[in-house]
Design an enzyme around this catalytic site. Structure first.
Site, PDB file in Angstrom:
ATOM      1  N   ASN A  50       0.829  -1.194   0.000  1.00 38.35           N
ATOM      2  CA  ASN A  50       0.000   0.000   0.000  1.00 38.35           C
ATOM      3  C   ASN A  50       0.872   1.257   0.000  1.00 38.35           C
ATOM      4  OD1 ASN A  50       0.575  -0.857   2.724  1.00 38.35           O
ATOM      5  ND2 ASN A  50      -1.084   0.408   3.529  1.00 38.35           N
ATOM      6  N   GLU A  63      -3.096  -4.290  -3.375  1.00 30.44           N
ATOM      7  CA  GLU A  63      -3.554  -5.058  -4.528  1.00 30.44           C
ATOM      8  C   GLU A  63      -3.440  -4.250  -5.824  1.00 30.44           C
ATOM      9  OE1 GLU A  63      -5.588  -6.581  -0.835  1.00 30.44           O
ATOM     10  OE2 GLU A  63      -5.120  -4.613  -1.684  1.00 30.44           O
TER      11      GLU A  63
END
Length: 157
Positions: A50, A63
């Site tokens: 992140n 992701e």
């Protein structure tokens, strides 16, 4: 090119790669690093972390980085994914990220979750995907053809 879809993923190695990714996370606001690693159908492992932003809405989930790495390194389909917090514990991806994983892994992609390994069909039931867009596009083409046919019939009467 050989595909690994029938091979049991090495969850320990995948999780270790996800833990490594947490070490690169940029989290000056939440102090909550997230790392993710995915096995690609050609055997590659891709990863992401992140990246926060002072404008919280433009923060990138791990992701997002994983999918970017997947596309950057040659594409393919995700077979298995492990997403962890800074302690190396499995995390369930947020809804947006479940959609990203569905797009690039599909129904058969496996995800290591806090409840164990689950297929994407259980992580994102009734998922929206490319097939939905294709269905509407094909229906619209058929309807457009019918409209033209009806117009021709009406003009001929």
């Amino acid at each position: 090119m050989s595909r690994v879809t029938d091979v049991e993923p090495d969850w320990e190695a995948l999780t270790a790669e996800a833990v490594e990714a947490t070490r690169h996370a940029y989290v000056p606001y939440s102090h909550f690093p997230v790392g993710v690693a995915g096995l690609v159908d050609d055997g590659r492992v891709v990863s992401g972390c992140n990246v926060e932003n002072a404008a919280y809405g433009v923060t990138l989930c791990a992701e997002c980085g994983l999918v970017s790495d997947l596309v950057r390194s040659g594409g393919g389909r995700l077979v298995a994914v492990s997403c962890v917090n800074g302690l190396g514990e499995p995390l369930m991806p947020c809804g947006r990220c479940r959609q990203l994983l569905w797009e690039h892994g599909g129904a058969e992609c496996l995800l290591l979750t806090p409840q164990g390994v689950l297929p994407m069909t259980e992580v994102l039931p009734q998922a929206f995907g490319p097939q939905d867009l294709q269905h509407v596009a094909e229906s619209a083409q058929g309807s457009a053809g019918e409209s033209v046919d009806r117009s021709a019939d009406a003009a001929g009467q």
